[in-house]
Design a protein around this motif. Structure first.
Motif, PDB file in Angstrom:
ATOM      1  N   LEU A 133      20.631  24.541  24.608  1.00  0.00           N
ATOM      2  CA  LEU A 133      19.427  24.546  23.449  1.00  0.00           C
ATOM      3  C   LEU A 133      19.721  23.374  22.536  1.00  0.00           C
ATOM      4  O   LEU A 133      18.570  22.447  22.515  1.00  0.00           O
ATOM      5  CB  LEU A 133      19.477  25.648  22.573  1.00  0.00           C
ATOM      6  CG  LEU A 133      18.543  26.997  23.153  1.00  0.00           C
ATOM      7  CD1 LEU A 133      18.726  28.060  22.013  1.00  0.00           C
ATOM      8  CD2 LEU A 133      17.213  26.717  23.459  1.00  0.00           C
ATOM      9  N   LEU A 134      20.776  23.104  22.370  1.00  0.00           N
ATOM     10  CA  LEU A 134      21.275  21.677  21.437  1.00  0.00           C
ATOM     11  C   LEU A 134      20.749  20.742  22.163  1.00  0.00           C
ATOM     12  O   LEU A 134      20.185  19.535  21.716  1.00  0.00           O
ATOM     13  CB  LEU A 134      22.582  21.634  21.062  1.00  0.00           C
ATOM     14  CG  LEU A 134      23.049  20.311  20.236  1.00  0.00           C
ATOM     15  CD1 LEU A 134      22.239  20.423  18.922  1.00  0.00           C
ATOM     16  CD2 LEU A 134      24.600  20.590  19.891  1.00  0.00           C
ATOM     17  N   MET A 181      16.623  22.937  29.899  1.00  0.00           N
ATOM     18  CA  MET A 181      17.957  23.314  29.766  1.00  0.00           C
ATOM     19  C   MET A 181      18.296  24.572  29.796  1.00  0.00           C
ATOM     20  O   MET A 181      19.169  25.259  30.210  1.00  0.00           O
ATOM     21  CB  MET A 181      18.589  22.574  28.539  1.00  0.00           C
ATOM     22  CG  MET A 181      18.371  21.096  28.561  1.00  0.00           C
ATOM     23  SD  MET A 181      19.513  20.219  29.712  1.00  0.00           S
ATOM     24  CE  MET A 181      18.114  19.658  30.978  1.00  0.00           C
ATOM     25  N   ILE A 182      17.508  25.568  29.269  1.00  0.00           N
ATOM     26  CA  ILE A 182      17.612  26.905  29.330  1.00  0.00           C
ATOM     27  C   ILE A 182      17.650  27.435  30.980  1.00  0.00           C
ATOM     28  O   ILE A 182      18.502  28.309  30.971  1.00  0.00           O
ATOM     29  CB  ILE A 182      16.111  27.638  28.514  1.00  0.00           C
ATOM     30  CG1 ILE A 182      16.526  27.418  27.127  1.00  0.00           C
ATOM     31  CG2 ILE A 182      16.463  29.148  28.825  1.00  0.00           C
ATOM     32  CD1 ILE A 182      15.478  27.984  26.243  1.00  0.00           C
ATOM     33  N   GLY A 224      18.884  20.470  24.823  1.00  0.00           N
ATOM     34  CA  GLY A 224      17.477  20.158  24.901  1.00  0.00           C
ATOM     35  C   GLY A 224      16.583  19.681  23.775  1.00  0.00           C
ATOM     36  O   GLY A 224      15.712  18.589  24.114  1.00  0.00           O
ATOM     37  N   VAL A 225      16.913  20.131  22.656  1.00  0.00           N
ATOM     38  CA  VAL A 225      16.018  19.513  21.580  1.00  0.00           C
ATOM     39  C   VAL A 225      16.717  17.613  21.505  1.00  0.00           C
ATOM     40  O   VAL A 225      15.646  17.070  21.175  1.00  0.00           O
ATOM     41  CB  VAL A 225      16.667  20.377  20.300  1.00  0.00           C
ATOM     42  CG1 VAL A 225      16.063  19.536  19.066  1.00  0.00           C
ATOM     43  CG2 VAL A 225      16.213  21.777  20.332  1.00  0.00           C
ATOM     44  N   MET A 228      14.654  16.184  24.059  1.00  0.00           N
ATOM     45  CA  MET A 228      13.492  16.063  23.920  1.00  0.00           C
ATOM     46  C   MET A 228      13.051  15.231  23.001  1.00  0.00           C
ATOM     47  O   MET A 228      12.015  14.065  23.005  1.00  0.00           O
ATOM     48  CB  MET A 228      12.926  17.404  23.157  1.00  0.00           C
ATOM     49  CG  MET A 228      11.399  17.454  22.937  1.00  0.00           C
ATOM     50  SD  MET A 228      10.939  19.008  22.277  1.00  0.00           S
ATOM     51  CE  MET A 228      11.854  18.932  20.480  1.00  0.00           C
ATOM     52  N   TRP A 269       8.521  25.942  30.766  1.00  0.00           N
ATOM     53  CA  TRP A 269       8.726  27.170  29.701  1.00  0.00           C
ATOM     54  C   TRP A 269       8.497  28.368  30.512  1.00  0.00           C
ATOM     55  O   TRP A 269       9.250  29.579  30.046  1.00  0.00           O
ATOM     56  CB  TRP A 269       7.925  26.838  28.547  1.00  0.00           C
ATOM     57  CG  TRP A 269       8.288  25.932  27.370  1.00  0.00           C
ATOM     58  CD1 TRP A 269       7.718  24.629  27.288  1.00  0.00           C
ATOM     59  CD2 TRP A 269       9.167  26.099  26.646  1.00  0.00           C
ATOM     60  NE1 TRP A 269       8.589  23.973  26.504  1.00  0.00           N
ATOM     61  CE2 TRP A 269       9.454  25.025  25.837  1.00  0.00           C
ATOM     62  CE3 TRP A 269      10.104  27.325  26.307  1.00  0.00           C
ATOM     63  CZ2 TRP A 269      10.333  24.979  24.927  1.00  0.00           C
ATOM     64  CZ3 TRP A 269      11.232  26.968  25.503  1.00  0.00           C
ATOM     65  CH2 TRP A 269      11.340  26.167  24.774  1.00  0.00           C
ATOM     66  N   PRO A 285      13.768  21.382  26.440  1.00  0.00           N
ATOM     67  CA  PRO A 285      14.403  22.280  26.018  1.00  0.00           C
ATOM     68  C   PRO A 285      14.467  23.676  27.089  1.00  0.00           C
ATOM     69  O   PRO A 285      15.520  24.242  27.065  1.00  0.00           O
ATOM     70  CB  PRO A 285      14.055  22.742  24.480  1.00  0.00           C
ATOM     71  CG  PRO A 285      13.383  21.572  24.096  1.00  0.00           C
ATOM     72  CD  PRO A 285      12.708  21.135  25.014  1.00  0.00           C
TER      73      PRO A 285
END
Length: 470
Positions: free
Chosen positions: A119-120, A164-165, A122-123, A126, A224, A161
């Motif tokens: 998550l980190l 990446m998830i 991905g942000v 982004m 998503w 994000p």
């Protein structure tokens, strides 16, 4: 068929047991396991690029200029996304090591530690993709291309994000040798993507006509959708308690240390490679809209076939990683060489239809006769590029599975930053070869990469494997 050794703990998977086999049986076992694991992974990896191919076909037939904008917008997004895939490679490799030791709890802890890390990443990526405007400006692109490509890059960035998830969950399942959920998810996503892409690009069924922006929004929505579905599956899958999937993310930074350190090398390696290809895309943009469109179509075909190599390479990494986890050096070496040679052979076969029918392939992506002619002239190089580019990926994956970190990264640095970019620039702008010079630069770099990495794997596979330390 592999049989668990006498005295093995109950439930030991046959393919992770150190079984003494005759050489031809060992080869047959590795080939069988390679294809059993790689086919769903290949389909899942192909699904990622098939969505891009559908975007390219629909947008390319809509408008050549829009295709050029979309290709350039994808350059920074794809570069960062592939870097993220590299940073998360440790999830798959360390999971396979845990499977080799038959330690399911340890495998689950790897995923729980790496999910917040994903998550980190991905942000952060982004934000970087959102700010792509400066890259297009310093690359010398025209104001028109810069404006439209920046807008598309912003839309694509929202899906980073989610990407990446999805990757973290898929890598974990592949490390467990359970790739089918990723394959099923990707097939479903492609069906939705096809319908939504056409609807938003052309404005069908009463929706607004968005052109290239419609394709960008479709990609973001689909990413998503895939991420949330894959995460839901992982949390609810049969046997989740054995892995401790729902045990929380406490101390994730400390527990993810080994995976992060392994990923730093892989992320740097893949980031350098894709960054180099991004530079080549920007070089093509300097040659004009037609050259950028032709380069984008050819790279789409290369990337599509590269996903086949990536699936085989991922399976190779898992097979090598399992042998490494149980400290079986001979089996580790055999898994790596079979993966490398099989990947190169498959890629050569896949290149032949493109070599013999380049014009027909180009016509799938554009109705512009100038774009078709230029693209057809580039596609005839694929029998050289496909096997070498795919082979270097299989070799580096085998090295990662064997725990080798930074030497493969240095080899990628030399091949793609120090050789491909200067060679591509020289051949394109100094020698005046145009966009064909970019692909000859890729040929040279891929030959250097696959040769160097194969030599490195021979060295690594001849070393004794150190005892595992908790």
């Amino acid at each position: 068929m592999a049989i668990a050794p006498q005295g093995a703990p109950p439930g030991t998977p046959p393919d992770v047991s150190p079984v003494p086999l005759y050489p031809h049986n060992r080869v047959r076992r590795h080939l069988s396991e390679l294809f059993r694991l790689s086919v769903p992974v290949v389909i899942a990896r192909l699904g990622i690029l098939i969505m891009a191919v559908v975007d390219t076909i629909i947008v390319g037939n809509y408008d050549s200029a829009s295709l050029a904008y979309l290709n350039i917008a994808h350059a920074p997004f794809t570069s960062l996304m592939v870097t993220g895939i590299g940073l998360l490679t440790g999830v798959m490799i360390l999971t396979s090591h845990s499977v080799g030791r038959d330690n399911l709890r340890e495998a689950g802890q790897i995923w729980r530690a790496c999910f917040p890390y994903a998550l980190l990443i991905g942000v952060v990526f982004m934000i970087l993709t959102w700010q792509s405007n400066w890259l297009f400006i310093v690359s010398g692109l025209s104001d028109d291309i810069t404006f439209h490509s920046t807008r598309l890059a912003m839309i694509l960035s929202i899906g980073m994000p989610a990407a990446m998830i999805y990757i973290t969950c898929a890598f974990f399942l592949e490390g467990l040798q359970r790739p089918l959920p990723g394959m099923i998810m990707m097939i479903s996503a492609n069906v939705i993507n096809l319908a939504l892409d056409y609807t938003l690009v052309y404005g069908a069924f009463g929706f607004p006509e968005l052109g290239a922006e419609g394709a960008a929004w479709t990609s973001t929505v689909i990413r998503w959708f895939m991420a949330l579905c894959m995460l839901t599956y992982l949390l609810c899958m049969r046997g989740h308690a054995d892995y401790g999937i729902r045990d929380g993310f406490s101390n994730w930074w400390r527990h993810s240390r080994n995976a992060r350190h392994m990923g730093y090398a892989a992320g740097a390696s893949q980031g350098m490679e894709t960054g180099a290809f991004t530079a080549m895309q920007l070089f093509a943009g300097r040659l004009g809209v037609i050259a950028a469109a032709s380069y984008g179509i050819t790279m789409t075909m290369l990337a599509l076939m590269f996903m086949v190599a990536l699936g085989l390479a991922s399976a190779t990494s898992v097979r090598v990683g399992i042998a490494y986890g149980r400290r079986d050096r001979a089996d580790m070496a055999l898994a790596g060489w079979i993966g490398l040679l099989t990947t190169m052979a498959v890629m050569l076969v896949l290149s032949l239809p493109i070599y013999f029918f380049p014009g027909q392939v180009a016509q799938l992506f554009s109705q512009d006769t100038t774009v078709i002619a230029m693209t057809a002239g580039l596609l005839i190089l694929m029998p050289i590029i496909f096997p070498t580019d795919g082979g270097q990926n299989a070799a580096i994956s085998a090295l990662r599975g064997a725990g080798d970190k930074w030497v493969p990264t240095i080899l990628h640095l030399v091949s793609y930053l120090c050789i491909m970019i200067p060679a591509g620039y020289y051949l394109t702008f100094v020698r005046g070869m145009g966009v064909a010079g970019l692909f000859w630069g890729i040929v040279i770099a891929s030959l250097v990469a696959v040769s160097g990495l194969a030599i490195r794997f021979r060295i690594v596979s001849n070393r004794p494997i150190a005892a595992y330390q908790q």
